[in-house]
Enzyme design. Structure first.
Site, mmCIF file in Angstrom:
data_model
loop_
_atom_site.group_PDB
_atom_site.id
_atom_site.type_symbol
_atom_site.label_atom_id
_atom_site.label_comp_id
_atom_site.label_asym_id
_atom_site.label_seq_id
_atom_site.Cartn_x
_atom_site.Cartn_y
_atom_site.Cartn_z
ATOM 1 N N GLU A 176 0.792 -1.233 0.000
ATOM 2 C CA GLU A 176 0.000 0.000 0.000
ATOM 3 C C GLU A 176 0.829 1.290 0.000
ATOM 4 O O GLU A 176 0.815 2.051 0.978
ATOM 5 C CB GLU A 176 -0.948 0.016 1.208
ATOM 6 C CG GLU A 176 -1.884 -1.175 1.260
ATOM 7 C CD GLU A 176 -2.963 -1.026 2.320
ATOM 8 O OE1 GLU A 176 -2.887 -0.118 3.155
ATOM 9 O OE2 GLU A 176 -3.912 -1.832 2.298
ATOM 10 N N GLU A 223 -5.566 -8.513 0.929
ATOM 11 C CA GLU A 223 -6.216 -8.167 2.200
ATOM 12 C C GLU A 223 -7.688 -7.890 1.955
ATOM 13 O O GLU A 223 -8.053 -7.207 0.995
ATOM 14 C CB GLU A 223 -5.618 -6.887 2.829
ATOM 15 C CG GLU A 223 -4.261 -7.058 3.428
ATOM 16 C CD GLU A 223 -3.736 -5.768 4.065
ATOM 17 O OE1 GLU A 223 -4.544 -4.922 4.495
ATOM 18 O OE2 GLU A 223 -2.504 -5.616 4.103
#
Ligand code: FCB
Length: 439
Positions: free
Chosen positions: A161, A346
């Site tokens: 991320e 995720e």
């Protein structure tokens, strides 16, 4: 692709679970510094002890195996394995070596993230991701680690991320290192992505059989008002959250509209050749998805987030919106001609879970996961090449600026005793996976 090859796993990250922040020569990271500063993390929680995974890793691996999953996504803490001069720290390296060995012995595949936000503090002291040099330091770290664990890893993800590192860390200060300037965010993003691209040849050279990729968080933005200005606001939201990262990676360019319309004057310094490095081919793209946002025009050239009323939300306040995952996956396939195979790296929820008579009834998590599994299946039916799915998270852990209050685990952690208790969702996942074995 054949659904029986689909990989099911659970995910964690080093700083969120390991604790033992001073053990075996580990250096401080930006999250040690940030969480020690009053007011930065809810209840002043820090990662000092976390789930004590650094000492409980053996039984934690058994716990993972007991769920019946195929794979485990973990991250390596850079400050554990390299000293300030770039020399290997053998004791830190040995920790992950033992961990990877035990995972392999249990038949689990290993998906390793190289940077899940725990930048060594000594690099932040020299500017962190604002300093171009950090991208080169990162590739040296990746070179070391991939030489060390050659053949022990199934897939390497360079960064987790980069949007959060750049925007939350340097743009608005919600995450470490806590700086707040949009120009910093765009420059930090550029150096993060450069570090990713610089690291790829090292991974290829040192561990050619492992897959190489990166993990991006993505957000779905829609609007409840159908005016052109509000639709444009929703588009800009997705541009800022998704294409700011995916554009450079998959098209070798930053998306139009970002540095002029949305953030005028925020153009990062890009040297000749950088975009080619960033756009180097990858074997997979990891996608982290959690929620949707409702956007409206801010009356100027941006967007404002106007939460919808009456929708299902999680302990984080995030809207439960499985359709968003499906829409994004299908949309990326349409927008990016060379979209690589995808892993959902995720997906999950926080809920205020408690142990009652030895049980944790987290029915919202079970329902959330089932609906998101269905969304992924729908995207696959629509032709998106999704190869696997990792639940965030194996166990409750240090949820960054929200500390320990927000519980994302399939396994409940009692932070006073470090007792691990399987929640109902963990048992449901185990039953679901056992069922799959029979077909
Ligand atoms: C993601 C992070 C992960 C976890 C989840 C809830 O942004 O990658 O570490 O905190 O959110």
């Amino acid at each position: 692709m054949a659904r029986r090859d689909f990989i099911w796993g659970v995910a964690t990250a080093s700083y969120q679970i390991e604790g033992a922040v001073r053990a075996d020569g580990r250096l401080p990271s930006i999250w040690d510094t940030f969480s020690a500063e009053p007011g930065k993390v809810l209840h002043s929680d820090t990662g000092e002890v976390a789930c004590d995974h650094y000492h409980r890793w053996e039984s934690d691996v058994d716990l993972i195996a007991s769920l019946g999953v195929d794979a485990y996504r973990l991250s390596i803490a850079w400050p554990r394995v390299m000293d300030e001069k770039g020399r290997p720290n053998r004791r830190g390296l040995d920790f992950y070596k033992r961990l990877l060995d035990r995972l392999a012995a249990k038949g689990l595949r290993r998906f390793v993230t190289l940077y899940h936000w725990d930048l060594p503090q000594h690099l932040e002291d020299r500017g962190g991701w604002l300093n171009r040099d950090t991208a080169y330091r990162f590739s040296e770290y990746v070179d070391l680690v991939s030489r060390e664990y050659e053949g022990q890893v199934d897939a390497w993800a360079t960064l987790n991320e980069p949007w959060c590192s750049a925007y939350l860390g340097y743009g608005i200060g919600h995450h470490a290192p806590g700086l707040a300037n949009i120009r910093y965010a765009t420059q930090a993003m550029h150096h993060l992505l450069l570090g990713h691209g610089l690291a790829l040849p090292a991974l290829e050279r040192n561990d050619p059989r492992a897959k190489r990729g990166i993990v991006a968080n993505v957000g779905r933005g829609t609007t409840d008002r159908n005016t052109p200005a509000d639709c444009e606001a929703a588009r800009l939201y997705e541009l800022q959250h998704n294409d700011w990262v995916l554009g450079p990676l998959l098209k070798g360019e930053y998306p139009a509209g970002l540095f002029d319309t949305l953030w005028p004057g925020s153009l990062p310094l890009v040297l000749p050749g950088d975009m080619e490095i960033i756009g180097r081919p990858i074997d997979f793209l990891g996608i982290n998805y959690y929620f949707r946002s409702n956007l409206r025009s801010d009356g100027a050239h941006g967007f404002q987030d106007v939460p919808l009323e009456g929708v299902e939300r999680t302990q984080m306040g995030w809207e439960v919106y499985p359709q968003g995952l499906q829409d994004l996956l299908v949309g990326f396939k349409a927008r990016y001609a060379n979209l690589p195979p995808i892993y959902i790296t995720e997906n999950g929820i926080a809920s205020d879970d408690q142990v009652v008579d030895g049980e944790v009834d987290d029915s919202q998590r079970i329902s959330f996961l089932n609906r998101h599994f269905a969304a992924v299946a729908n995207a696959m039916d629509a032709g998106v090449d999704v190869r696997g799915y990792y639940v965030w998270s194996l166990m409750d852990n240090f949820e960054w600026a929200f500390g320990y209050e927000r519980r994302f685990g399939l396994v409940h952690i009692n932070y006073a005793t470090q007792a691990r208790t399987l929640k109902r969702s963990a048992k449901a996942l185990r039953a679901f996976l056992a069922e799959r074995e029979k077909t």
